[in-house]
Design a protein around this motif. Structure first.
Motif, mmCIF file in Angstrom:
data_model
loop_
_atom_site.group_PDB
_atom_site.id
_atom_site.type_symbol
_atom_site.label_atom_id
_atom_site.label_comp_id
_atom_site.label_asym_id
_atom_site.label_seq_id
_atom_site.Cartn_x
_atom_site.Cartn_y
_atom_site.Cartn_z
ATOM 1 N N TRP A 92 -0.952 14.760 4.138
ATOM 2 C CA TRP A 92 -2.051 15.346 3.697
ATOM 3 C C TRP A 92 -2.452 16.490 4.598
ATOM 4 N N ILE A 93 -1.999 17.598 4.552
ATOM 5 C CA ILE A 93 -2.646 18.631 5.669
ATOM 6 C C ILE A 93 -3.286 19.780 4.716
ATOM 7 N N THR A 94 -4.819 19.838 5.079
ATOM 8 C CA THR A 94 -5.362 20.664 4.302
ATOM 9 C C THR A 94 -6.383 21.771 5.134
ATOM 10 N N PRO A 95 -5.912 22.394 6.215
ATOM 11 C CA PRO A 95 -6.565 23.609 6.918
ATOM 12 C C PRO A 95 -7.178 24.521 5.948
ATOM 13 N N LEU A 96 -8.160 24.992 6.262
ATOM 14 C CA LEU A 96 -8.849 25.870 5.591
ATOM 15 C C LEU A 96 -8.273 27.228 5.975
ATOM 16 N N ARG A 97 -7.878 27.154 7.017
ATOM 17 C CA ARG A 97 -7.116 28.486 7.919
ATOM 18 C C ARG A 97 -6.395 27.778 9.125
ATOM 19 N N LEU A 151 -5.839 5.723 2.999
ATOM 20 C CA LEU A 151 -5.667 7.040 3.845
ATOM 21 C C LEU A 151 -5.996 6.605 5.336
ATOM 22 N N ILE A 152 -5.000 6.923 6.104
ATOM 23 C CA ILE A 152 -4.999 6.822 7.622
ATOM 24 C C ILE A 152 -5.241 8.343 8.114
ATOM 25 N N ALA A 153 -6.662 8.360 8.675
ATOM 26 C CA ALA A 153 -6.900 9.631 9.002
ATOM 27 C C ALA A 153 -7.124 9.775 10.482
ATOM 28 N N VAL A 154 -6.505 10.428 11.149
ATOM 29 C CA VAL A 154 -6.303 10.860 12.680
ATOM 30 C C VAL A 154 -7.056 11.906 12.860
ATOM 31 N N CYS A 155 -8.103 11.849 13.668
ATOM 32 C CA CYS A 155 -8.991 13.047 14.087
ATOM 33 C C CYS A 155 -9.200 12.956 15.518
ATOM 34 N N ASP A 210 -12.189 19.940 14.085
ATOM 35 C CA ASP A 210 -12.549 21.346 13.802
ATOM 36 C C ASP A 210 -12.873 21.817 12.513
ATOM 37 N N TYR A 211 -13.935 22.651 12.301
ATOM 38 C CA TYR A 211 -14.167 23.151 11.039
ATOM 39 C C TYR A 211 -13.148 23.901 10.232
ATOM 40 N N THR A 212 -12.085 24.288 11.058
ATOM 41 C CA THR A 212 -10.956 25.115 10.421
ATOM 42 C C THR A 212 -10.043 23.917 9.639
ATOM 43 N N LYS A 213 -10.089 22.857 10.071
ATOM 44 C CA LYS A 213 -9.070 21.921 9.429
ATOM 45 C C LYS A 213 -9.394 21.228 8.240
ATOM 46 N N GLY A 214 -10.330 21.527 7.649
ATOM 47 C CA GLY A 214 -10.723 20.756 6.250
ATOM 48 C C GLY A 214 -10.738 19.353 5.964
ATOM 49 N N THR A 215 -11.161 18.592 7.382
ATOM 50 C CA THR A 215 -10.973 17.347 7.173
ATOM 51 C C THR A 215 -12.152 16.727 6.300
ATOM 52 N N LEU A 216 -13.044 17.287 6.296
ATOM 53 C CA LEU A 216 -14.561 16.667 5.275
ATOM 54 C C LEU A 216 -14.099 17.102 4.023
ATOM 55 N N GLU A 217 -13.473 18.232 3.530
ATOM 56 C CA GLU A 217 -13.072 18.577 2.224
ATOM 57 C C GLU A 217 -12.099 17.469 1.924
ATOM 58 N N LYS A 218 -11.186 17.161 2.577
ATOM 59 C CA LYS A 218 -10.051 16.266 2.293
ATOM 60 C C LYS A 218 -10.842 14.875 2.005
ATOM 61 N N GLN A 254 0.852 -1.094 -0.067
ATOM 62 C CA GLN A 254 0.068 0.027 0.065
ATOM 63 C C GLN A 254 0.834 1.437 -0.010
ATOM 64 N N ARG A 255 0.357 2.389 -0.593
ATOM 65 C CA ARG A 255 1.030 3.731 -0.599
ATOM 66 C C ARG A 255 0.182 4.459 0.696
ATOM 67 N N VAL A 256 0.709 4.820 1.709
ATOM 68 C CA VAL A 256 0.162 5.201 2.811
ATOM 69 C C VAL A 256 0.015 6.969 2.770
ATOM 70 N N ILE A 257 -1.059 7.490 2.900
ATOM 71 C CA ILE A 257 -1.445 8.650 2.726
ATOM 72 C C ILE A 257 -1.974 9.052 4.412
ATOM 73 N N LEU A 258 -1.328 9.962 5.152
ATOM 74 C CA LEU A 258 -1.531 10.238 6.451
ATOM 75 C C LEU A 258 -2.127 11.489 6.694
ATOM 76 N N SER A 259 -3.149 11.612 7.451
ATOM 77 C CA SER A 259 -3.742 12.869 8.017
ATOM 78 C C SER A 259 -3.919 12.967 9.228
ATOM 79 N N VAL A 260 -3.607 14.127 9.820
ATOM 80 C CA VAL A 260 -3.631 14.220 11.413
ATOM 81 C C VAL A 260 -4.174 15.596 11.572
ATOM 82 N N GLU A 261 -5.022 15.696 12.268
ATOM 83 C CA GLU A 261 -5.531 16.925 12.858
ATOM 84 C C GLU A 261 -6.749 16.811 13.981
#
Length: 575
Positions: free
Chosen positions: A465-470, A402-406, A374-382, A364-371
């Protein structure tokens, strides 16, 4: 009566052993120390103790009752429970009252400023508990390491804490600072509590500070301290560091108390932000509050990006004059304790965890997301962009995870409930659509992960993959870069161009989190990037993170503060 005492004695016996055993085990683990995130041996032993408690309740207790009688057995087991609770308090609780440890080393670094014997006082709030005979205004610090430092406490009620931190700060200031002003709720009663708490901090700072000392204030929770402190102690040098975003004037000016807030900040001698754009936003806001003259400016390059980035800027103001007072302005992005990450990577338990994760993610190629949640973090958009990525690229299915840590918000923060539901629904839909036997496209962790364990995830991730809206800065991006850099890896950082770190981290693949197509395309680019380019980008990123570490951040900020006037004899820190 005795019929009912027998099972109760048995129950008390089991509880006694469980409490005593858990106390001993927890104490043993605390003494041994070690890195975070390796609790499974403890849980296994605790389960064994629970089984032993069950045996006491079913075998030993009845035998004891037959030999000594019901009343004596009951008294014995009651005493055992009391002793166990006492031992738990004596042995376990002190370990759980250890000082707070910042994941990114900010607090240890700030403490390190006092390691050379510098005189100072650390000021923080503490919640007063009902029934306490006397509130302790001062607590001890490590006198051997910090002989000149004392710790002072500001007494707050639980209601003060609930309003000041959990409600007002999150419902009024937080959304506005991150340009979500339509979510903000402004209540005059809450503002009065905010003023009260800030006044308490100012009074404690005034009482602690020596003549001519520097007072270093941290973040928007203490916006109104400078005004009160300047009135109480005009001799002090006041410095302020803004850890969160500072928005443009048209957003900030929505706040009903903007003149009070900016007027207070203009009582500072020096104000620091993460990046030039945030500093310049403050200057623009201040122009609308008071007559202002720019005294000094400087180019932002080469330290910061000037173009090609949503938060880039080519020139920033470094000194202003307001009502005859000179105020210094600076950009100081917080750094990392890179050495701490190095020590975690060197631990054998981290290596074992990394090996296990690599085995589990074989092929597997691993994409990691950690945040945080919060609505500022862009988790849903990602997540929506990832869904689109799988829809349009069949070849990635069963090849990318995608390993998503919320990290959840506090339970009383109900403002995030709707967002949490939307995120969980998106994860369920994606996994329901694309999962195959042996492959789940999104591995979603809705819980905090210990930092040492998180470093192992950083080490095995191909893409971060870090995608905050702000975002004011985003230290997670630096943690990933530091981990990959120390391992001489080739991981790719895909970073929102609206994160403050985007202006500093040359080499990141920047993306616009408000554009789902761009999120998808930049993630796909990172997955397909040539190895040589990935390694080149990482070398550039790691050089920045390693050089501009947390120690340099603290030293440069204090040097900038001291350059405003004569060096202080004492430093007071309020956070």
């Amino acid at each position: 009566m005795f019929v009912h005492l027998a099972p109760l004695a048995a129950l008390l016996g089991g509880v006694a052993l469980l409490l005593l055993g858990s106390g001993l085990l927890t104490t043993l683990l605390a003494v041994r120390g070690g890195i975070e995130g390796y609790g499974s041996p403890f849980m296994g032993l605790l389960g064994s103790l629970f089984f032993a408690g069950f045996l006491i309740g079913t075998r030993i207790a009845p035998a004891l009752i037959r030999r000594v009688g019901h009343v004596r057995a009951f008294a014995f087991f009651t005493s055992a429970v009391a002793c166990s609770v006492l031992l738990h308090e004596m042995w376990v609780s002190p370990w759980h009252r250890r000082p707070h440890s910042s994941p990114n080393g900010i607090i240890p670094t700030l403490l390190g400023l006092f390691a050379d014997g510098r005189k100072g006082s650390w000021i923080a709030w503490s919640c007063a508990h009902a029934g306490e005979a006397r509130f302790e205004t001062h607590t001890t610090v490590d006198r051997e390491r910090y002989p000149g430092l004392r710790c002072a406490r500001v007494e707050l009620s639980s209601q003060d804490v609930d309003i000041f931190y959990k409600r007002f700060s999150k419902e009024a200031f937080w959304p506005t600072l991150h340009t979500f002003w339509e979510r903000a709720q402004f209540r005059e009663d809450d503002w009065q509590v905010f003023l009260k708490v800030n006044r308490l901090f100012a009074e404690r700072s005034a009482a602690e500070a020596a003549h001519g000392a520097t007072v270093w204030l941290h973040d928007y929770n203490l916006w109104m301290v400078p005004a009160a402190l300047r009135e109480l102690r005009p001799d002090l040098k006041i410095a302020f560091f803004h850890h969160t975003c500072f928005p443009s004037a048209d957003v900030f000016n929505v706040m009903p108390w903007r003149r009070d807030i900016v007027g207070s900040l203009l009582q500072c001698d020096y104000i620091g932000f993460h990046i030039p754009r945030q500093a310049e936003n403050f200057v623009d806001v201040a122009r609308g509050v008071a007559p202002l003259r720019v005294l000094e400016t400087k180019n932002c390059a080469p330290r910061f990006l000037t173009y090609g980035c949503a938060v880039g800027l080519d020139e920033m103001t470094t000194a202003i004059e307001v009502h005859g007072r000179r105020i210094g302005i600076g950009a100081h992005p917080v750094g990392l304790d890179v050495g701490r990450i190095g020590r975690i990577l060197a631990d054998a338990r981290t290596a074992r965890l990394m090996d296990r994760l690599r085995r589990e993610m074989t092929g597997q190629r691993v994409i990691l997301s950690v945040e945080r949640l919060d609505y500022t973090k862009g988790t849903l958009e990602k997540l929506l962009a990832f869904e689109q990525l799988l829809e349009q690229n069949d070849e990635l299915r069963q090849k990318v995870t995608l390993i998503a840590v919320c990290v959840p918000a506090a339970s009383e923060m109900t403002i995030y409930d709707t967002l949490q539901t939307q995120i969980e629904q998106a994860v369920g839909r994606i996994n329901g659509r694309f999962s195959r036997v042996g492959w789940t496209p999104v591995q979603f962790f809705f819980r905090p992960i210990p930092f040492a364990e998180l470093v192992a995830y950083y080490a095995i991730a191909d893409v971060m993959w870090i995608t905050p809206l702000r975002d004011g800065l985003n230290l997670v991006s630096k943690e990933y870069v530091a981990t990959q850099g120390l391992m001489q890896g080739g991981g790719v950082l895909v970073l929102s161009e609206f994160a403050g770190a985007a202006a500093e981290l040359h080499g990141a693949v920047l993306t616009n989190p408000h554009d789902r197509n761009d999120l998808r395309d930049k993630c796909l680019y990172a997955l397909n990037i040539h190895r040589a380019e990935a390694e080149s980008r990482l070398r550039e990123l790691f050089a920045i993170v390693q050089h501009n570490d947390i120690v340099r951040w603290g030293a440069e900020f204090l040097a900038a503060v001291e350059s405003v006037s004569e060096p202080p004899v004492q430093t007071v820190m309020a956070a």
